[in-house]
Design a protein around this motif. Structure first.
Motif, mmCIF file in Angstrom:
data_model
loop_
_atom_site.group_PDB
_atom_site.id
_atom_site.type_symbol
_atom_site.label_atom_id
_atom_site.label_comp_id
_atom_site.label_asym_id
_atom_site.label_seq_id
_atom_site.Cartn_x
_atom_site.Cartn_y
_atom_site.Cartn_z
ATOM 1 N N GLU C 71 -36.608 -17.219 -82.305
ATOM 2 C CA GLU C 71 -37.184 -15.789 -82.296
ATOM 3 C C GLU C 71 -36.923 -15.061 -81.015
ATOM 4 O OE1 GLU C 71 -40.905 -14.587 -84.160
ATOM 5 O OE2 GLU C 71 -39.997 -15.642 -86.012
ATOM 6 N N ARG C 72 -37.806 -15.692 -79.792
ATOM 7 C CA ARG C 72 -37.444 -14.951 -78.648
ATOM 8 C C ARG C 72 -37.429 -16.172 -77.700
ATOM 9 N NH1 ARG C 72 -38.245 -11.092 -82.015
ATOM 10 N NH2 ARG C 72 -38.721 -8.996 -81.052
ATOM 11 N N ARG C 73 -36.258 -16.219 -76.842
ATOM 12 C CA ARG C 73 -35.735 -17.441 -76.222
ATOM 13 C C ARG C 73 -36.319 -17.200 -74.723
ATOM 14 N NH1 ARG C 73 -30.709 -16.990 -76.253
ATOM 15 N NH2 ARG C 73 -29.951 -18.294 -77.909
ATOM 16 N N ALA C 108 -37.101 -8.444 -85.868
ATOM 17 C CA ALA C 108 -38.154 -7.448 -85.817
ATOM 18 C C ALA C 108 -39.558 -8.217 -85.766
ATOM 19 C CB ALA C 108 -37.683 -6.374 -86.505
ATOM 20 N N HIS C 109 -40.373 -7.648 -84.986
ATOM 21 C CA HIS C 109 -41.730 -7.895 -85.527
ATOM 22 C C HIS C 109 -42.494 -7.089 -84.530
ATOM 23 C CE1 HIS C 109 -42.417 -11.088 -81.841
ATOM 24 N NE2 HIS C 109 -42.113 -9.688 -81.539
ATOM 25 N N ARG C 110 -43.970 -6.859 -84.947
ATOM 26 C CA ARG C 110 -44.806 -6.126 -84.291
ATOM 27 C C ARG C 110 -46.111 -6.995 -84.029
ATOM 28 N NH1 ARG C 110 -48.111 -2.951 -87.671
ATOM 29 N NH2 ARG C 110 -47.734 -3.223 -89.881
ATOM 30 N N HIS C 111 -46.830 -6.925 -82.920
ATOM 31 C CA HIS C 111 -47.990 -7.658 -82.774
ATOM 32 C C HIS C 111 -49.191 -6.604 -81.901
ATOM 33 C CE1 HIS C 111 -45.642 -8.099 -79.130
ATOM 34 N NE2 HIS C 111 -44.689 -8.842 -79.715
ATOM 35 N N THR C 112 -50.313 -7.115 -81.837
ATOM 36 C CA THR C 112 -51.230 -6.413 -81.221
ATOM 37 C C THR C 112 -51.144 -6.683 -79.637
ATOM 38 O OG1 THR C 112 -52.464 -8.688 -81.470
ATOM 39 C CG2 THR C 112 -53.108 -6.801 -83.020
ATOM 40 N N VAL C 116 -44.088 -5.001 -71.668
ATOM 41 C CA VAL C 116 -43.018 -4.183 -70.852
ATOM 42 C C VAL C 116 -42.087 -5.233 -70.464
ATOM 43 C CG1 VAL C 116 -42.523 -2.977 -68.734
ATOM 44 C CG2 VAL C 116 -44.568 -2.273 -70.238
ATOM 45 N N ARG C 117 -40.650 -4.712 -70.604
ATOM 46 C CA ARG C 117 -39.796 -5.664 -70.117
ATOM 47 C C ARG C 117 -39.016 -4.882 -68.856
ATOM 48 N NH1 ARG C 117 -40.885 -8.219 -74.362
ATOM 49 N NH2 ARG C 117 -40.475 -7.555 -76.481
ATOM 50 N N ILE C 118 -38.711 -5.706 -67.829
ATOM 51 C CA ILE C 118 -38.140 -5.323 -66.706
ATOM 52 C C ILE C 118 -36.836 -6.016 -66.855
ATOM 53 C CG2 ILE C 118 -38.242 -5.378 -64.169
ATOM 54 C CD1 ILE C 118 -41.237 -5.588 -64.504
ATOM 55 N N TRP C 149 -43.140 -1.678 -84.093
ATOM 56 C CA TRP C 149 -41.989 -2.603 -84.392
ATOM 57 C C TRP C 149 -41.102 -2.605 -83.304
ATOM 58 C CZ3 TRP C 149 -42.026 -5.848 -88.592
ATOM 59 C CH2 TRP C 149 -42.990 -5.484 -89.439
ATOM 60 N N HIS C 150 -40.493 -3.942 -83.046
ATOM 61 C CA HIS C 150 -39.537 -3.985 -81.904
ATOM 62 C C HIS C 150 -38.587 -5.124 -82.355
ATOM 63 C CE1 HIS C 150 -42.950 -6.249 -80.745
ATOM 64 N NE2 HIS C 150 -42.262 -7.075 -79.914
ATOM 65 N N ASP C 151 -37.195 -4.800 -82.230
ATOM 66 C CA ASP C 151 -36.171 -5.997 -82.148
ATOM 67 C C ASP C 151 -35.337 -5.818 -80.973
ATOM 68 O OD1 ASP C 151 -33.787 -4.045 -83.110
ATOM 69 O OD2 ASP C 151 -35.217 -4.161 -84.894
HETATM 70 FE FE LIG Z 1 -42.699 -9.064 -79.509
#
Ligand SMILES: [Fe+2]
Ligand SMILES: [Fe+2]
Ligand SMILES: [Fe+2]
Ligand SMILES: [Fe+2]
Lengths: 345, 345, 345, 345
Positions: C71-73, C108-112, C116-118, C149-151
């Motif tokens: 899902e996220r590597r 895609a997912h969303r969470h509490t 931030v991605r650099i 939501w983000h992918d």
């Molecule tokens: Fe996420």
């Protein structure tokens, strides 16, 4: 800095005609009028209205003009500086003494200016604001804020009189003042929020997500609670007189967007010399006797009297007996505009 | 979406050793632990503490440990999910039952976590917060907010017991918790602000430019006022139980940055089935008897009992007699983080 | 104040058994642990992750684990104080190095928790947040705030790597962390808000009544703009290094509820010795070389490296060459809780 | 509701004399004047000032009146409804065209009203506000907010002209307008904040505890940035014209307490028919040609022209060529008073 500025007469007439034609006017001859040195030069003058003098005139208005022909049967307190007929008591504050006779009702409307009514005499009067019934007892503050439907009624046997304080002059000047008329409102069968939701300091109806508090959640400030609170303040206040601001219990903000209300209690013989304030103000006496100097003008006041002071007035109060006074002022507006100021005397 | 994620064991041991060496760990085997599907999976379990059982243990602590050896003589209510010894009742709430004996005092300190004390029994106890003396009567809430000096004393003749509610777990987890110790404070010779400055709803000390209100202006919320307000709400609340939030009278905000307090009144036989809330919470019974189900666990409660519920718990209250309960919750913190949520059942 | 507190062993075993039975624990033996004297005693230790060492491990993860199984590597940067495997870099900050290979997508997912991605290296990567497509260029900050939501996708030809910074530890500790999964989102065919609505400082889309600004209106902070702004600050900053906070252009608030981001520019040879701060933090190097001491531990850093410091750490930076560094910290959370603090060294 | 109200003449003369004597006036004969039905009845009328006509008059003022005799050499744009000479363009907005000749300076003062200058022509002019030197280039907005010292100078070779927009009418009506004079200020030797601290959207000088942002941190909004931002908005705006509000980069609030500024870009041939707004407004054309109807009055405008519209005016814009226009309005004040309103047409 010190050289006198040019005057209109210094300009050739032909040029002045051309300016007029073009719809423009030179600033410099008017500069000191619109931007005086060091402090404003108010037109407003201190005013004083003795209730004993006002009351028979108000009752006569009741005989002469049925409420149907008046909508609101009010005698407006005109700023002496602007002359009788002026629909304002200071630059920003409108004051009017309103009479409602037993069995009468004042029809519903809503408008952009906001009002607070301070009840002067009589029992059995009430206001209805957005269907909330607000009893009007002597000394109570009753709000009819901007945009909220309101009508007035009277279930008692004697005339009811209250003092209306509005920010009408501000709205008139901004060309923002208007009203919409409607029918008398139904009344919810329960006490007002001051008797239910806001019965104690520091407690508020539990917050539910999405349900925002009303913008004006508390529409009546009963005098009994105010007097008790002032007495307690006074007991522990030392030399300073007791002063409490009326606030929105959900936010701590002033109760109206433009006008602020402060309840003051003087012990017998107690005096106060507040700083010079950029706000203009009015005082309404709930109880007691005293003397106030406003810019050198002496005002001897008693119960139910009303008096005013312009911006930056030098004000000195001296109570003869224990006295309760409500101060109406435009600090909230000046705070929002960012220029409220106090100067030492 | 539905394929199971890779596990740690799927990776070659040599690679796992290299990762460990580099100070990193693969996320995906842990992904569902830290981000479970649809709702959190709390460790916290509902807890229940019967006061009759707790009281003798507390009194024995008084015999066994002088206050000098304890600073604060407290039995901490440990979350059953984390096991006895846990310094927390839910993920964010610490609860402790504190005993002060006649003549004792608990020395002054201040710390980053904030506390509210709910007085359980006894008279003559008091707290001193930044030199303001706060009497502690049954049912009162007394605040000792983050950063403010506080000590406790006891002028009475019987043991005084109160329930401490703190946001300590949050501060411990954030590595932000610490204390500074000091001497007992002098006490100003006047009643606390709930008796003077904040005696009535909708009134506050008059605002002076530059003089900002204290961040925590009201440090004591007397039970007598709360009960009277609840009764009034209840009389006009219809089927819904009466619920009042404790708020800062200068701002309308919750009384602590992280924790909220809500006073509830049930009529005899009245029930409540609130929505599922993302906040965790604790209930402390001031008076009355009832039964509460928390995620299927039945709790029969009486006066002075305390019980807790984890996030998103299904809670159903049923009062046997007229009952007054205080709910402690972390909605203020969740609001600040932007994720407070209620779900229909 | 100075007397040592009682210990658990001072209590009779029978009493301790009773306490355990009752689900309570004495506070005083634990008092100094949860409320240490004068300052927190963090478990967190300074960490350092060399990108040259991390990169091959990350690429190997790409070979070993298809994105469908991850899902996220991500390789999580574990706080040395908690040991490898810890899903956090400091008490409040999670850091992970994420790899996306050409043609891959992360669903895609969303969470509490918020992220931030650099962007560390590669071109062609992008995130989609609530249907807004956000290109990911080196040095950019890309937000995926709480609840949105983000992918992620990748149109380029080389691996894309970014550093994830999340407030995950806070949400895990609060038992508030969870995710909801969904399908890849459609993408609006226009540039992101940083290229359209928020192209210049001091300008914002015109306000329309009732249309409130998005809570997170600007989701991408392009590095080119940040570097140019830092260079300008630096040119006029005198001896002080240039430091700019990333802010919400509609409110001036920090870009996330809990985490703050500060871009720093050092001239060659320039140094900084900030005050001791109650916030924990991480540093990610965009460009340049330098040396930082954290509580006496020396860290020599170069481009794309990452290092951390616990609360109240004594930090001294010394740049060898011109250097750009992003500081990630939890001051916004501590401000909301009211305890952020700086101490002189 | 429909019955006509009593008139002054309905009252006996003796009673009217008594009222006058008492300083009061009946409300009802004035009621519909101060609270008209349904909408305000503005005195203000739409105005139009062609720059080609104004320019020679302004230059002649330069010949006739040395700056020493004028302090500010300004031709005030008088509301046609109030007649030439009126120191206001609408109920709340003052507009003046100001000329500064090469080598001249306008001495320092500060005052309660706030100003924004929109630069009309010329190079080499500058303002100094609290020692910050602000270059004045065509199309720039330069702020001199309430209470801040400001003077103006001119290093160039051609006349410099700018449009002053002030909230002077509000302050005059409130009897709050005054000025204090002082010496020319020293100038800090560095570019203004728009070139240093606020060079990019979403970035602000790093926050230090206790150091609060200036109330008006950005005093110059360079036109080059505004035009570039508008072009980008326009490219992705579809049928709607591009509109950007000028905001405080530290708070997102309007740049002045009472007045708002909105930059508009029309593509060639593009039109806009905004809702009826309770705000009054003025339009200043930076570039381009077009036609606007205000309450049926047709205004053909070109570069550097200025025109106005009263509250609730029906406004329709039609651009002939690509056009850039700045709208000045009093929505911020109306928002603060709580009565800003838009009505569908
Ligand atoms: Fe996420
Ligand atoms: Fe009215
Ligand atoms: Fe404490
Ligand atoms: Fe000026």
């Amino acid at each position: 800095m010190s050289e006198p500025l040019g005057e209109l007469e210094d300009l050739p007439q032909a040029y002045r005609d051309e300016l007029k034609q073009a719809g423009v006017a030179p600033l410099w001859p008017m500069m000191r009028n619109v931007l005086p040195h060091g402090a404003p030069q108010p037109v407003t003058q201190a005013g004083y209205w003795n209730y004993d003098a006002l009351r028979p005139l108000l009752l006569k208005a009741g005989e002469l003009t049925p409420v149907e022909k008046a909508e609101r049967r009010v005698l407006v307190l005109s700023d002496p500086g602007r002359g009788t007929g002026a629909m304002q008591a200071t630059a920003s504050i409108y004051l009017g003494m309103q009479l409602l006779l037993p069995g009468e009702s004042a029809p519903a409307h809503r408008h952009t200016p906001s009002a607070v009514r301070i009840i002067v005499e009589g029992t059995g009067g009430y206001s209805v604001v957005d269907s909330e019934r607000l009893p009007m007892e002597e000394g109570d503050l009753v709000l009819t804020p901007s945009g909220e439907w309101h009508d007035h009624g009277h279930d008692g046997n004697e005339p009811v009189v209250w003092l209306d304080a509005l920010d009408l002059p501000v709205f008139v000047q901004l060309e923002g003042s208007y009203a919409v008329e409607g029918d008398l409102q139904p009344q919810r069968n329960r006490p007002d929020a001051s008797e239910v939701e806001y019965k104690a300091a520091g407690l508020a109806p539990t917050r539910r997500p999405g349900h925002r508090a009303r913008r004006f959640p508390m529409l009546r400030y009963p005098w009994t609670g105010t007097e008790a609170a002032l007495r307690q303040m006074s007991a522990y206040g030392g030399d300073e007189i007791a002063e409490l601001d009326y606030v929105n219990p959900e936010t701590g903000e002033d109760i109206l967007p433009t006008l602020g209300f402060t309840a003051m209690m003087f012990g017998a013989g107690q005096s106060q010399k507040p700083p010079l304030r950029s706000s203009s103000c009015a005082f309404h006496v709930i109880k007691g006797h005293g003397r106030t100097e406003v810019d050198g003008q002496v005002i001897d006041w008693g119960p139910k009297d009303t008096f005013t002071a312009p911006v930056f007035a030098a004000i000195s109060h001296q109570a003869e007996s224990e006295a309760f006074v409500i101060r109406i002022h435009d600090r909230p507006l000046q705070d929002k505009l960012g220029y409220y100021e106090e100067r030492a005397r």
